[in-house]
Design an enzyme around this catalytic site. Structure first.
Site, PDB file in Angstrom:
ATOM      1  N   LYS A  27       0.834  -1.203   0.000  1.00 26.94           N
ATOM      2  CA  LYS A  27       0.000   0.000   0.000  1.00 26.94           C
ATOM      3  C   LYS A  27       0.874   1.261   0.000  1.00 26.94           C
ATOM      4  CE  LYS A  27      -3.882  -2.290   2.430  1.00 26.94           C
ATOM      5  NZ  LYS A  27      -4.711  -2.283   3.657  1.00 26.94           N
ATOM      6  N   ARG A  77      -1.253 -14.380   4.543  1.00 20.88           N
ATOM      7  CA  ARG A  77      -2.083 -13.774   5.603  1.00 20.88           C
ATOM      8  C   ARG A  77      -1.385 -13.898   6.964  1.00 20.88           C
ATOM      9  NH1 ARG A  77      -6.655 -10.538   4.654  1.00 20.88           N
ATOM     10  NH2 ARG A  77      -7.370 -11.131   6.730  1.00 20.88           N
ATOM     11  N   THR A  83      -5.383  -7.508  10.962  1.00 18.02           N
ATOM     12  CA  THR A  83      -5.768  -6.262  10.278  1.00 18.02           C
ATOM     13  C   THR A  83      -5.359  -5.032  11.080  1.00 18.02           C
ATOM     14  OG1 THR A  83      -7.673  -7.463   9.406  1.00 18.02           O
ATOM     15  CG2 THR A  83      -7.749  -5.060   9.268  1.00 18.02           C
ATOM     16  N   PHE A 117     -15.343   3.672   7.995  1.00 16.14           N
ATOM     17  CA  PHE A 117     -14.001   4.089   7.561  1.00 16.14           C
ATOM     18  C   PHE A 117     -13.814   3.968   6.044  1.00 16.14           C
ATOM     19  CE2 PHE A 117     -13.878  -0.357   9.002  1.00 16.14           C
ATOM     20  CZ  PHE A 117     -13.381  -1.000   7.868  1.00 16.14           C
ATOM     21  N   HIS A 134      -1.836  -5.477   1.639  1.00 17.72           N
ATOM     22  CA  HIS A 134      -3.104  -6.194   1.473  1.00 17.72           C
ATOM     23  C   HIS A 134      -2.775  -7.627   1.083  1.00 17.72           C
ATOM     24  CE1 HIS A 134      -7.036  -7.453   0.057  1.00 17.72           C
ATOM     25  NE2 HIS A 134      -6.411  -7.957  -0.994  1.00 17.72           N
TER      26      HIS A 134
HETATM   27  N1  UDP Z   1      -9.459  -1.069   8.009  1.00 18.01           N
HETATM   28  C1  UDP Z   1      -9.507   0.070   8.818  1.00 18.01           C
HETATM   29  N2  UDP Z   1     -10.223  -0.001   9.984  1.00 18.01           N
HETATM   30  C2  UDP Z   1     -10.891  -1.124  10.371  1.00 18.01           C
HETATM   31  C3  UDP Z   1     -10.839  -2.258   9.549  1.00 18.01           C
HETATM   32  C4  UDP Z   1     -10.123  -2.196   8.377  1.00 18.01           C
HETATM   33  O1  UDP Z   1      -8.898   1.090   8.495  1.00 18.01           O
HETATM   34  O2  UDP Z   1     -11.519  -1.112  11.449  1.00 18.01           O
HETATM   35  C5  UDP Z   1      -8.711  -1.016   6.734  1.00 18.01           C
HETATM   36  C6  UDP Z   1      -7.344  -1.692   6.806  1.00 18.01           C
HETATM   37  O3  UDP Z   1      -6.414  -0.937   6.012  1.00 18.01           O
HETATM   38  C7  UDP Z   1      -7.618  -3.053   6.206  1.00 18.01           C
HETATM   39  C8  UDP Z   1      -8.648  -2.710   5.133  1.00 18.01           C
HETATM   40  O4  UDP Z   1      -9.453  -1.701   5.727  1.00 18.01           O
HETATM   41  O5  UDP Z   1      -6.441  -3.656   5.684  1.00 18.01           O
HETATM   42  C9  UDP Z   1      -9.521  -3.876   4.685  1.00 18.01           C
HETATM   43  O6  UDP Z   1     -10.168  -4.423   5.803  1.00 18.01           O
HETATM   44  P1  UDP Z   1     -10.352  -5.996   5.999  1.00 18.01           P
HETATM   45  O7  UDP Z   1     -11.348  -6.206   7.076  1.00 18.01           O
HETATM   46  O8  UDP Z   1     -10.603  -6.625   4.664  1.00 18.01           O
HETATM   47  O9  UDP Z   1      -8.923  -6.446   6.583  1.00 18.01           O
HETATM   48  P2  UDP Z   1      -7.706  -7.229   5.881  1.00 18.01           P
HETATM   49  O10 UDP Z   1      -8.300  -8.289   4.996  1.00 18.01           O
HETATM   50  O11 UDP Z   1      -6.903  -6.206   5.109  1.00 18.01           O
HETATM   51  O12 UDP Z   1      -6.918  -7.785   7.037  1.00 18.01           O
HETATM   52 MG    MG Z   2      -9.751  -8.167   3.492  1.00 16.31          MG
END
Ligand code: UDP
Ligand code: MG
Length: 176
Positions: A16, A97, A103, A64, A131
């Site tokens: 990112k 992952r 996250t 968000f 990501h």
């Molecule tokens: N994100 C955030 N606040 C939250 C949850 C997610 O800013 O409470 C952002 C974060 O950058 C994350 C992205 O949104 O990587 C996508 O969220 P997801 O739940 O898909 O998490 P990931 O798969 O990236 O772990």
């Molecule tokens: Mg995700």
């Protein structure tokens, strides 16, 4: 039996804009090489609003979402782009992952990529530098969204050849 014998799998990784702006690209790629997965595609992308919204469409209703779209587009960073990669190999989705970590970078394992390099902004956005696709269906959807068949060195999904009549930019020829 280990999962090394399992079927090949592919996953989308995005470094990112915070990862690029903080010069973490090399560090992140080095961490990812621990997985022994293979890179099958890589490119720098200027992320349009439409691409960011499509990528994160399942999060459209989250509070968000707007900040997340701006974050992925690089609106908060000096490098307004992402590095998109496809990693291929047994257990690719789980391996990346796990290495990426949770996250929320504050909750991520300290030695995971997000634990090492992520932060939460004062606006509450998780700037977590990477990501990684979360399951097989999402990996397919995301890889097809970010890459065309010929940008990937393997035929990961069925592709077909179609006639197109389109304009494209080419290099200007210079006299030698
Ligand atoms: N994100 C955030 N606040 C939250 C949850 C997610 O800013 O409470 C952002 C974060 O950058 C994350 C992205 O949104 O990587 C996508 O969220 P997801 O739940 O898909 O998490 P990931 O798969 O990236 O772990
Ligand atoms: Mg995700």
């Amino acid at each position: 039996m280990t999962d090394e014998a399992g079927p090949k799998e592919q996953t989308l990784v995005l470094i990112k804009p915070d990862g690029l702006s903080k010069s973490l690209t090399g560090n992140i790629l080095t961490r990812l090489s621990e997985t022994k997965l293979e890179i099958a595609a890589a490119k720098c992308v200027h992320v349009s609003r439409a691409l960011a919204e499509e990528h994160y469409k399942s999060l459209r209703d989250k509070p968000f979402f707007e900040e997340l779209i701006e974050y992925l587009q690089g609106k908060f960073h000096s490098r307004k782009k992402v590095l998109a990669l496809v990693y291929v190999g047994p257990g690719a989705i789980r391996k990346v992952r796990e290495l990426a970590g949770a996250t929320n970078p504050e909750e991520a394992d300290a030695v995971s990529i997000r634990g090492q390099y992520g932060r939460i902004t004062t606006k509450g956005v998780y700037e977590n530098v990477i990501h990684a696709s979360s399951n097989v269906q999402e990996a397919e959807r995301e890889i097809k969204l970010w890459f065309e068949p010929d940008e990937i060195i393997y035929d990961l999904y069925p592709a077909e050849t179609v006639e197109v009549k389109a304009k494209k930019r080419v290099w200007v020829k210079t006299q030698k």
